[in-house]
Design a protein around this motif. Sequence first.
Motif, PDB file in Angstrom:
ATOM      1  N   VAL A 229       0.845  -1.195   0.000  1.00  0.00           N
ATOM      2  CA  VAL A 229       0.000   0.000   0.000  1.00  0.00           C
ATOM      3  C   VAL A 229       0.885   1.252   0.000  1.00  0.00           C
ATOM      4  N   ALA A 230       1.929   1.222   0.819  1.00  0.00           N
ATOM      5  CA  ALA A 230       2.845   2.366   0.866  1.00  0.00           C
ATOM      6  C   ALA A 230       3.671   2.387  -0.414  1.00  0.00           C
ATOM      7  N   ASN A 231       4.349   3.468  -0.674  1.00  0.00           N
ATOM      8  CA  ASN A 231       5.150   3.574  -1.889  1.00  0.00           C
ATOM      9  C   ASN A 231       6.584   3.922  -1.565  1.00  0.00           C
ATOM     10  N   GLY A 232       7.446   3.750  -2.538  1.00  0.00           N
ATOM     11  CA  GLY A 232       8.820   4.241  -2.448  1.00  0.00           C
ATOM     12  C   GLY A 232       9.601   3.635  -1.303  1.00  0.00           C
ATOM     13  N   ARG A 233      10.386   4.504  -0.636  1.00  0.00           N
ATOM     14  CA  ARG A 233      11.328   4.079   0.386  1.00  0.00           C
ATOM     15  C   ARG A 233      10.656   3.363   1.546  1.00  0.00           C
ATOM     16  N   ARG A 234       9.518   3.932   1.997  1.00  0.00           N
ATOM     17  CA  ARG A 234       8.845   3.329   3.137  1.00  0.00           C
ATOM     18  C   ARG A 234       8.358   1.913   2.785  1.00  0.00           C
ATOM     19  N   GLY A 235       7.823   1.767   1.571  1.00  0.00           N
ATOM     20  CA  GLY A 235       7.363   0.451   1.119  1.00  0.00           C
ATOM     21  C   GLY A 235       8.498  -0.555   1.099  1.00  0.00           C
ATOM     22  N   ARG A 236       9.674  -0.084   0.659  1.00  0.00           N
ATOM     23  CA  ARG A 236      10.824  -0.993   0.588  1.00  0.00           C
ATOM     24  C   ARG A 236      11.258  -1.442   1.985  1.00  0.00           C
ATOM     25  N   LEU A 237      11.275  -0.509   2.926  1.00  0.00           N
ATOM     26  CA  LEU A 237      11.669  -0.866   4.300  1.00  0.00           C
ATOM     27  C   LEU A 237      10.677  -1.859   4.901  1.00  0.00           C
ATOM     28  N   LEU A 238       9.386  -1.588   4.686  1.00  0.00           N
ATOM     29  CA  LEU A 238       8.361  -2.486   5.231  1.00  0.00           C
ATOM     30  C   LEU A 238       8.483  -3.888   4.619  1.00  0.00           C
ATOM     31  N   SER A 239       8.728  -3.953   3.304  1.00  0.00           N
ATOM     32  CA  SER A 239       8.793  -5.276   2.672  1.00  0.00           C
ATOM     33  C   SER A 239      10.051  -6.028   3.114  1.00  0.00           C
ATOM     34  N   LEU A 240      11.126  -5.283   3.423  1.00  0.00           N
ATOM     35  CA  LEU A 240      12.330  -5.930   3.956  1.00  0.00           C
ATOM     36  C   LEU A 240      12.032  -6.545   5.324  1.00  0.00           C
ATOM     37  N   ALA A 241      11.287  -5.784   6.139  1.00  0.00           N
ATOM     38  CA  ALA A 241      10.904  -6.309   7.458  1.00  0.00           C
ATOM     39  C   ALA A 241      10.044  -7.556   7.295  1.00  0.00           C
ATOM     40  N   ALA A 242       9.127  -7.519   6.328  1.00  0.00           N
ATOM     41  CA  ALA A 242       8.245  -8.670   6.110  1.00  0.00           C
ATOM     42  C   ALA A 242       9.053  -9.888   5.676  1.00  0.00           C
ATOM     43  N   LEU A 243      10.062  -9.658   4.806  1.00  0.00           N
ATOM     44  CA  LEU A 243      10.898 -10.766   4.328  1.00  0.00           C
ATOM     45  C   LEU A 243      11.679 -11.393   5.491  1.00  0.00           C
ATOM     46  N   THR A 244      12.188 -10.533   6.394  1.00  0.00           N
ATOM     47  CA  THR A 244      12.851 -11.040   7.599  1.00  0.00           C
ATOM     48  C   THR A 244      11.867 -11.900   8.396  1.00  0.00           C
ATOM     49  N   GLY A 245      10.623 -11.432   8.457  1.00  0.00           N
ATOM     50  CA  GLY A 245       9.579 -12.179   9.175  1.00  0.00           C
ATOM     51  C   GLY A 245       9.362 -13.560   8.587  1.00  0.00           C
ATOM     52  N   THR A 246       9.444 -13.682   7.273  1.00  0.00           N
ATOM     53  CA  THR A 246       9.306 -14.998   6.628  1.00  0.00           C
ATOM     54  C   THR A 246      10.365 -15.955   7.169  1.00  0.00           C
ATOM     55  N   GLY A 247      11.608 -15.467   7.158  1.00  0.00           N
ATOM     56  CA  GLY A 247      12.703 -16.308   7.646  1.00  0.00           C
ATOM     57  C   GLY A 247      12.497 -16.716   9.091  1.00  0.00           C
ATOM     58  N   LEU A 248      12.100 -15.749   9.928  1.00  0.00           N
ATOM     59  CA  LEU A 248      11.886 -16.039  11.355  1.00  0.00           C
ATOM     60  C   LEU A 248      10.757 -17.052  11.535  1.00  0.00           C
ATOM     61  N   ALA A 249       9.638 -16.807  10.842  1.00  0.00           N
ATOM     62  CA  ALA A 249       8.482 -17.695  11.004  1.00  0.00           C
ATOM     63  C   ALA A 249       8.870 -19.136  10.665  1.00  0.00           C
ATOM     64  N   LEU A 250       9.635 -19.319   9.605  1.00  0.00           N
ATOM     65  CA  LEU A 250      10.015 -20.676   9.193  1.00  0.00           C
ATOM     66  C   LEU A 250      11.023 -21.292  10.156  1.00  0.00           C
ATOM     67  N   ALA A 251      11.884 -20.452  10.739  1.00  0.00           N
ATOM     68  CA  ALA A 251      12.947 -20.988  11.603  1.00  0.00           C
ATOM     69  C   ALA A 251      12.450 -21.314  13.003  1.00  0.00           C
ATOM     70  N   LEU A 252      11.236 -20.854  13.345  1.00  0.00           N
ATOM     71  CA  LEU A 252      10.792 -21.005  14.726  1.00  0.00           C
ATOM     72  C   LEU A 252      10.127 -22.330  15.040  1.00  0.00           C
ATOM     73  N   SER A 253       9.778 -23.102  14.022  1.00  0.00           N
ATOM     74  CA  SER A 253       9.234 -24.433  14.312  1.00  0.00           C
ATOM     75  C   SER A 253       9.665 -25.371  13.198  1.00  0.00           C
ATOM     76  N   GLY A 254       9.345 -26.619  13.359  1.00  0.00           N
ATOM     77  CA  GLY A 254       9.681 -27.599  12.323  1.00  0.00           C
ATOM     78  C   GLY A 254      10.911 -28.416  12.685  1.00  0.00           C
ATOM     79  N   HIS A 255      11.059 -29.553  11.984  1.00  0.00           N
ATOM     80  CA  HIS A 255      12.158 -30.493  12.266  1.00  0.00           C
ATOM     81  C   HIS A 255      13.525 -29.820  12.191  1.00  0.00           C
ATOM     82  N   ALA A 256      13.725 -29.036  11.107  1.00  0.00           N
ATOM     83  CA  ALA A 256      15.071 -28.536  10.840  1.00  0.00           C
ATOM     84  C   ALA A 256      15.503 -27.520  11.886  1.00  0.00           C
ATOM     85  N   SER A 257      14.532 -26.825  12.488  1.00  0.00           N
ATOM     86  CA  SER A 257      14.896 -25.762  13.418  1.00  0.00           C
ATOM     87  C   SER A 257      15.276 -26.305  14.790  1.00  0.00           C
ATOM     88  N   VAL A 258      15.220 -27.630  14.977  1.00  0.00           N
ATOM     89  CA  VAL A 258      15.564 -28.169  16.296  1.00  0.00           C
ATOM     90  C   VAL A 258      16.777 -29.095  16.239  1.00  0.00           C
TER      91      VAL A 258
END
Lengths: 521, 176
Positions: A229-258
């Motif tokens: 929804v946001a544009n430009g620089r702010r949108g890029r920062l938010l999407s970077l945070a979201a991408l970090t969230g993807t990595g965290l969400a996947l690393a927090l459970s599951g066989h490989a994370s233990v």
Amino acid sequence: MILACSAWFWFAVAAFAHASLVETSPVDNAVLTEAPATFSMTFSEPVSPLALRLVKPDGSSTSLERFVLRDRRLDVGSPHDLAQGTHVLSWRVISEDGHPIGGSVVFSIGMPSATSPEAAGQIDWPVRTAVWLAKIALYLGLVLGIGGAFAVTWLGRSERSGSLASLVLLGIGLVGAALSVGFQGLDALGVPFERISDAATWQAAMNTSFGRTAVFALLASVIAILALVANGRRGRLLSLAALTGTGLALALSGHASVAEPLWLTRTAVFLHGVTVAFWAGALVPLGLALARRTPSSTGMLRRFSGTIPPLLGCLIVTGLLLGVVQVQEPLALFTTAYGEVFLVKLALLVLVFVLAALNRWRWTEPAEHRDPSAMRRLALSVAAETAIVILIFGVVAVWRFTPPPRALALAAAQPTVVHIHTDKAMANVQLSPRGAGQVEASIDLSTGDFEALNAKEVTLVLAHPSAGVEAIRRSARRTAGENWRIDQILIPLPGTWHVRIDILISDFEIVKLVGEAEIHP
Amino acid sequence: MLKKLSMAAALVALGAGAAIAHTTLEAQEAPVGASHKAVFRVPHGCDGKPTNVVRVQIPEGVIAVKPMPKSGWSLEKVTGAYAKAYDYHGTPTKEGVKEVLWKGGNLADDEYDEFVVRVYLTPDLPVGKMLYFPIVQECPAGAVERWIEIPAEAQSSDDLEFPAPGLKLLEKAGGH
């Protein structure tokens, strides 16, 4: 970012692995002369119980509420009014990777019943399918949705193709993440679909490590929507945070994370998730832009093909690393369900890489010069890649139900454990290594009420009368406190052995504990 | 049929043989509220070794313990407090002998001997139940035989490897 990092270390502290059941008392199919005072189950790793039930010979079942967790062992109080006949102890526990495991121990008091009560712990296919589908939806949102938002804001710049598709995928992901919690709860408690409306079902799931994944997935998805929804620089920062969230969400459970070492495997899962989202997430916006032949599609293609080689390297290295940690033995690829899933994923990946190579070396250059046929072919190829990536999600989601060879090997390396509990005394005997042959015995004693038991002499007696092996006696030596040890005792053959521990408490008082041990070949 | 019978006979013989080898009490029953002469029969030593020490634990509810001295053995009495006070012919008794030891003897494995204690069985003891006297035989070089196993509710002494000798408690004799 600092927040993400500190959250990272917080989660990395808990060091657990996928649990397997190592030993039970009574052993499966045991015929006992008297009702046991307690049931006990020993797992390869610490667990917490979710649901414990006893099915009685008449088919009625009671929930067992009294239990004590002692590290890897779960002692469950037995009801006092057990009748003669066959009982089924149905158990369901959860380990730190967020995967519930369950099973049943069948035992009889006096004589086995003519008809056994229905053994619990069977696979509930509707629930299992729902868990699988919700997991795929979660991946669609986390990887394609968030990755798409990242591609639109960073690679697309003025190009907005793929925004709508990313929003739809994020919506699917949000629904998938939310439903996953409920389905995980059903699976965790081993209850049927009707219980989905129970608050307890959702509570149970939130208490597992999957709860953390769901929370991070929901947060990251919302941030990704804001980024679009946001544009430009702010949108890029938010999407970077979201991408970090993807990595965290996947690393927090599951066989490989233990899997140990945790810092390595969790970092690898995080990087694997982030790079997959970057790469696969760019496919939909890129494909759409190329298909429409928009003015800035070539700029987007150039930025994508410029950044992808090092990221792909990271993806492959982390993937191989996790594969080696989980599979351990190459042979396990063919002998375990986990290995088979791994092979199917590899086969699909080869297809993706073939397409990616074609894209890069055949069509990218002409497409960058706006050659219409090259752009069309590239768009088609990207669509095919996306389809295969979604298939891979379906395959990877199956891992949810297959313990990795690493966990299986861990269980096999555990010692044979015999736990005997009477009013007078309690003994925990470990025979290691597991299986028949020359073993070392370690015996831990306490009174029936878990108080210190100061024994004068301890003797271990093993016998296998049905195989004609008469009592083998060895006296143990005290090592420290209440631990007694026998350095070497030969168990000549596998099977169900009678175990007796003679505890001389004083000159005139002896307690004999009798139990059974299942010695594996 | 004959085979079955001979099998049964063999089993009986085995059982009887085992019973003889145990350290037992001569009288198998006695009334409560009366004095009793307990004779412990020790039929052999520890796996071929001679017996040097015989120890008898006096169970709770058994008071006024007087062991009979034996020539060639020194007598020792370990005293202590009872769980409660017992009435001994009008005298409340709170403590007394809890263990009797005959020491320094030499009873060869192929010899037999008897050890005697006179006791008073208080009326507090449960009539109809068994009363057990755990016994320990000590031999040279740390060898020990412990006749100390007490059967659980559903067991009998025959189920045990090293049963403690016991006697059945009878109703108090009437008349006086």
